[in-house]
Design a protein around this motif. Sequence first.
Motif, PDB file in Angstrom:
ATOM      1  N   THR A 219      46.882 -11.217 -57.091  1.00 44.33           N
ATOM      2  CA  THR A 219      48.074 -11.012 -58.086  1.00 44.33           C
ATOM      3  C   THR A 219      48.224 -10.491 -59.267  1.00 44.33           C
ATOM      4  N   TYR A 220      49.134  -9.572 -59.933  1.00 39.75           N
ATOM      5  CA  TYR A 220      49.037  -9.103 -61.185  1.00 39.75           C
ATOM      6  C   TYR A 220      50.279  -9.494 -61.966  1.00 39.75           C
ATOM      7  N   TYR A 221      50.008  -9.324 -63.443  1.00 35.15           N
ATOM      8  CA  TYR A 221      51.132  -9.743 -64.283  1.00 35.15           C
ATOM      9  C   TYR A 221      51.248  -8.833 -65.444  1.00 35.15           C
ATOM     10  N   ALA A 222      52.442  -8.563 -65.831  1.00 30.70           N
ATOM     11  CA  ALA A 222      52.471  -7.837 -67.318  1.00 30.70           C
ATOM     12  C   ALA A 222      52.012  -8.669 -68.315  1.00 30.70           C
ATOM     13  N   THR A 223      51.254  -8.134 -69.287  1.00 25.25           N
ATOM     14  CA  THR A 223      50.983  -9.072 -70.488  1.00 25.25           C
ATOM     15  C   THR A 223      52.080  -9.733 -70.790  1.00 25.25           C
ATOM     16  N   ALA A 224      53.277  -9.131 -71.200  1.00 26.49           N
ATOM     17  CA  ALA A 224      54.387  -9.787 -71.748  1.00 26.49           C
ATOM     18  C   ALA A 224      54.947 -10.782 -71.135  1.00 26.49           C
ATOM     19  N   VAL A 225      54.506 -11.217 -69.774  1.00 27.12           N
ATOM     20  CA  VAL A 225      54.981 -12.275 -68.830  1.00 27.12           C
ATOM     21  C   VAL A 225      53.979 -13.257 -68.670  1.00 27.12           C
ATOM     22  N   LYS A 226      52.569 -12.915 -68.998  1.00 23.20           N
ATOM     23  CA  LYS A 226      51.473 -13.673 -68.274  1.00 23.20           C
ATOM     24  C   LYS A 226      51.611 -15.149 -68.775  1.00 23.20           C
ATOM     25  N   GLY A 227      51.621 -16.026 -68.127  1.00 19.78           N
ATOM     26  CA  GLY A 227      51.485 -17.581 -68.643  1.00 19.78           C
ATOM     27  C   GLY A 227      52.905 -17.955 -68.681  1.00 19.78           C
ATOM     28  N   ARG A 228      53.976 -17.155 -68.424  1.00 24.03           N
ATOM     29  CA  ARG A 228      55.162 -17.769 -68.570  1.00 24.03           C
ATOM     30  C   ARG A 228      55.946 -17.458 -66.992  1.00 24.03           C
ATOM     31  N   PHE A 229      55.664 -16.442 -66.387  1.00 22.59           N
ATOM     32  CA  PHE A 229      56.289 -16.296 -65.157  1.00 22.59           C
ATOM     33  C   PHE A 229      55.048 -16.401 -63.912  1.00 22.59           C
ATOM     34  N   THR A 230      55.616 -16.837 -62.993  1.00 27.27           N
ATOM     35  CA  THR A 230      54.895 -17.005 -61.887  1.00 27.27           C
ATOM     36  C   THR A 230      55.396 -16.097 -60.462  1.00 27.27           C
ATOM     37  N   ILE A 231      54.619 -15.345 -59.820  1.00 25.86           N
ATOM     38  CA  ILE A 231      55.238 -14.627 -58.432  1.00 25.86           C
ATOM     39  C   ILE A 231      54.468 -15.525 -57.395  1.00 25.86           C
ATOM     40  N   SER A 232      55.431 -15.857 -56.668  1.00 30.67           N
ATOM     41  CA  SER A 232      54.816 -16.467 -54.934  1.00 30.67           C
ATOM     42  C   SER A 232      55.640 -16.048 -53.935  1.00 30.67           C
ATOM     43  N   SER A 233      55.236 -16.516 -52.951  1.00 28.37           N
ATOM     44  CA  SER A 233      55.819 -16.177 -51.700  1.00 28.37           C
ATOM     45  C   SER A 233      55.812 -17.259 -50.658  1.00 28.37           C
ATOM     46  N   ASP A 234      56.759 -17.200 -49.729  1.00 27.92           N
ATOM     47  CA  ASP A 234      56.833 -18.131 -48.480  1.00 27.92           C
ATOM     48  C   ASP A 234      56.988 -17.222 -47.288  1.00 27.92           C
ATOM     49  N   ASN A 235      55.782 -17.202 -46.723  1.00 32.75           N
ATOM     50  CA  ASN A 235      55.554 -15.973 -45.688  1.00 32.75           C
ATOM     51  C   ASN A 235      56.302 -16.156 -44.395  1.00 32.75           C
ATOM     52  N   ALA A 236      56.499 -17.534 -44.150  1.00 29.52           N
ATOM     53  CA  ALA A 236      57.315 -18.206 -42.889  1.00 29.52           C
ATOM     54  C   ALA A 236      58.683 -17.553 -43.105  1.00 29.52           C
ATOM     55  N   LYS A 237      59.202 -17.411 -44.464  1.00 27.64           N
ATOM     56  CA  LYS A 237      60.863 -17.098 -44.563  1.00 27.64           C
ATOM     57  C   LYS A 237      60.924 -15.863 -45.007  1.00 27.64           C
ATOM     58  N   ASN A 238      59.886 -15.094 -45.056  1.00 27.17           N
ATOM     59  CA  ASN A 238      59.775 -13.430 -45.862  1.00 27.17           C
ATOM     60  C   ASN A 238      60.489 -13.741 -47.148  1.00 27.17           C
ATOM     61  N   MET A 239      60.179 -14.761 -47.882  1.00 28.70           N
ATOM     62  CA  MET A 239      60.861 -14.739 -49.226  1.00 28.70           C
ATOM     63  C   MET A 239      59.819 -14.637 -50.059  1.00 28.70           C
ATOM     64  N   VAL A 240      60.027 -13.831 -51.483  1.00 31.39           N
ATOM     65  CA  VAL A 240      59.412 -13.788 -52.579  1.00 31.39           C
ATOM     66  C   VAL A 240      60.108 -14.397 -53.712  1.00 31.39           C
TER      67      VAL A 240
END
Length: 124
Positions: free
Chosen positions: A58-79
């Motif tokens: 997982t990678y984050y831009a410095t400007a959003v690190k600690g505030r934004f979170t990327i995740s996924s639900d593989n069963a639903k093909n959702m990010v």
Amino acid sequence: QVQLVESGGGLVQAGGSLRLSCAASGRAFSNYAMGWFRQAPGKGREFVAARRWSGSVTYYATAVKGRFTISSDNAKNMVYLQMNSLKPEDTAVYYCAATSRGLGLVVPTSYDYWGQGTQVTVSS
């Protein structure tokens, strides 16, 4: 045909939260990486976050690190992009993107597929 459809944008006050969703369809994404980018008026497309579909990296831009979170639900093909402690400078159109490449995930040109974008506006 690959389709990426974002949703969840809107207007929020500074300090608030939003969760963006990206519905992916048209192929198997298990070997793909997914990214979120944003573009403010008059500016170029900026990297926000990226994640291999397996979740191994997982990678984050410095400007959003600690505030934004990327995740996924593989069963639903959702990010998802959970955005907390939003600031007025986070105002932009947010795009979901997909790539089969293993490198360069912070660079827009590495991505093969893009959604149409969803507007996020943060008021002060």
